[in-house]
Write an enzyme that holds these catalytic residues in place. Structure first.
Site, PDB file in Angstrom:
ATOM      1  CE  LYS A  78      -3.854   2.043   2.634  1.00 19.93           C
ATOM      2  NZ  LYS A  78      -4.767   1.861   3.794  1.00 19.93           N
ATOM      3  CB  SER A 153      -8.139   3.837   2.879  1.00 24.75           C
ATOM      4  OG  SER A 153      -7.282   3.170   3.777  1.00 24.75           O
ATOM      5  CB  SER A 177      -8.519   0.927   5.630  1.00 23.79           C
ATOM      6  OG  SER A 177      -9.235   2.106   5.444  1.00 23.79           O
TER       7      SER A 177
HETATM    8  N1  GLN Z   1     -13.195   4.510   6.373  1.00 23.26           N
HETATM    9  C1  GLN Z   1     -12.559   4.927   7.588  1.00 23.26           C
HETATM   10  C2  GLN Z   1     -12.111   6.364   7.467  1.00 23.26           C
HETATM   11  O1  GLN Z   1     -12.294   6.932   6.425  1.00 23.26           O
HETATM   12  C3  GLN Z   1     -11.412   4.021   7.908  1.00 23.26           C
HETATM   13  C4  GLN Z   1     -10.222   4.277   7.095  1.00 23.26           C
HETATM   14  C5  GLN Z   1      -9.070   3.415   7.475  1.00 23.26           C
HETATM   15  O2  GLN Z   1      -9.237   2.378   8.121  1.00 23.26           O
HETATM   16  N2  GLN Z   1      -7.886   3.853   7.109  1.00 23.26           N
HETATM   17  O3  GLN Z   1     -11.583   6.911   8.394  1.00 23.26           O
END
Ligand code: GLN
Length: 486
Positions: A78, A153, A177
């Site tokens: 990532k 994400s 995410s």
């Molecule tokens: N969807 C959540 C956010 O936007 C979690 C994102 C994540 O786990 N990095 O904060």
């Protein structure tokens, strides 16, 4: 079988049996990554030359009987894991020219075990998002239907593994995410206990919640990688000094007698009826394997989304203060003075969602509102953690859906942040409590994958992987591949 359909575990065996060389494998996966980039947009940077050079070295090591447990195996990272000498963008214009001077600990550990980095995966900007639509590099598409989001994400990591463009990818999970995109792309994802995997060199979003993990095609592959990437790191003050179990050796432990808690709050009215059926069918498989099901309630869990959307923005507003146009990343041209430099560099470098989080975070931390919002959210966080603790006095693991619905259309929720935030309703609790959690594919709804989520007590990764592996020996949901990628 075509190599791209094999698991990491199978590929490792094939390499040692000289069925193919690492150069052949790496070239094959690079070709797939490049060929499907226009369609899926799953990567930000593809590292063809360095990956092929590393594969040549791996082949020499294998021939000489040297090398580690992952020697010659392809992975992607990532793009928020710092990679030495390689652009590390975090999905942001702010960092689109940033070349990291060092490797994140996760990257270094996987490299020293022999893994080869093929590319850097697309992601929501600074990991803020649930659909991979906030990336500066454009949305990633879901391999099961390219009109749909892959989840976020870690959308690039999940889409790439789902389409078998690569057998495994690193990912991070602050509020879901890893698990959420894994569920929507039909792959396996694990977010370890907070502190199990070093955060050193992982670009910070919300430091008390962020945790690195992996997305793979099976729990066995996740175990293989987790064994290498976990462990104490003196460079991360929240890393826990505790021996790393042999997750691979624990995979086949019998499940009989496992006490599974069904989280009442997860089977709520927001859960899609078909999605629920697939999850219940998966639970029946566990009963057949000798597990015992029991309903448990975590009364404070419905507060997890509001608590998270105070704590995470608060931490992000502090973490992202370092991007000031002076030390890192984008710098505005011809600033009039220092304030102008700060304002324009940040204004130009960050996208809308990141700005929304910074503003929310700054607000909840401000003198007049700190007690009402931030302190209150921290107290709620403690209540949620206590709920989990009580539940784990009664059961070994908790199971339920990973997401309320299968993947949705690109653009469907971008104009309404609150609706977008609710995608994480089932995943955020584990982050607030620092618990390990997984998502494994458990069925298809209208041709789209859905996930079963498994949450365990702190440092129970071995148990989670064992439970997931037992399910994957009984079923083949994890080996389903979207037709055009098979
Ligand atoms: N969807 C959540 C956010 O936007 C979690 C994102 C994540 O786990 N990095 O904060």
């Amino acid at each position: 079988m075509k190599p791209h359909l094999l698991s990491l575990t199978q590929l490792a065996k094939g390499l040692r049996a000289k069925e193919y060389s690492s150069v052949e494998l790496v070239r094959g996966f690079l070709d797939r990554l490049e060929a499907h980039q226009p369609m899926l947009n799953a990567m930000v940077t593809i590292l063809r030359e360095p990956a092929l050079a590393a594969a040549q070295t791996a082949d020499r090591d294998l021939a000489a009987g040297r090398g580690g447990p992952l020697t010659g195996l392809p992975i992607v990272h990532k793009d928020l894991f710092c990679t030495e000498g390689v652009r590390t963008t975090c999905g942001s214009h702010m960092l689109d020219n940033f070349v990291s001077p060092y490797d994140a600990t996760v990257v270094a550990k996987l490299k020293s075990a022999g893994a080869i980095t093929l590319a850097k995966a697309n992601m929501d900007e600074f990991a803020m998002g649930s659909s991979n639509e906030t990336s500066y590099f454009g949305p990633v598409r879901n391999p099961w239907n390219t009109d749909l989001v892959p989840g976020g994400s870690s959308g690039g990591s999940a889409a790439a593994v789902g389409a078998r463009l690569v057998p495994a990818a690193t990912a991070t999970d602050t509020g879901g995410s890893i698990r959420q995109p894994a569920a929507l792309c039909g792959v396996t994802g694990i977010k370890p206990t907070y502190g199990r995997v070093s955060r050193y060199g992982m670009i910070a979003f919300a430091s008390s919640l962020d945790q690195g993990g992996v997305i793979t095609t099976s729990a066995a592959d996740a175990a293989l990688l987790m064994r290498e990437m976990s462990g104490f790191d003196p460079n991360d003050s929240t890393s826990v000094d505790r021996p790393v179990p042999d997750y691979v050796a624990e995979l086949d432990a019998p499940l009989a007698g496992l006490k599974i808690g069904l989280l009442k709050e997860f089977f709520d009215k927001g859960l899609d009826a078909e999605n629920e059926k697939r999850v219940r069918a998966a639970l029946a498989v566990y009963e057949k394997l000798g597990a015992k099901l029991k309903e448990v309630s975590l009364p404070n869990l419905p507060l997890s989304v509001p608590a998270y959307y105070v704590v995470a923005p608060a931490e992000c507003s502090s973490n992202l203060a370092r991007f000031d146009g002076v030390r890192f990343g984008h710098r505005a041209k011809d600033p009039r003075d220092l304030m102008d430099l700060y304002k324009r560099s940040r204004g130009e470098g960050f996208g809308a969602e990141v700005k929304r989080r910074i503003m929310t975070g700054t607000y909840v931390l401000s003198a007049g509102y700190y007690d009402a919002y931030y302190l209150k959210a921290q107290k709620v966080r403690q209540l949620i953690a206590a709920d989990f603790k009580r539940a784990f006095a009664e059961v070994d693991v908790l199971m339920g859906p990973t997401t309320p619905t299968p993947a949705f259309s690109i653009g469907a929720k971008t104009s309404d942040p609150i609706t977008m935030y609710l995608n994480d309703i089932y995943t955020i609790g584990a982050n607030l409590a620092g618990l390990p959690a997984m998502s494994i594919p458990c069925g298809l709804v209208g041709g789209l994958p859905v996930g079963l989520q498994i949450v365990g007590p702190h440092f129970s990764e071995g148990k989670l992987l064992n439970a997931a592996h037992a399910f994957q020996k009984e079923t083949d949901w994890h080996s389903r591949v979207p037709e055009r990628f098979s």
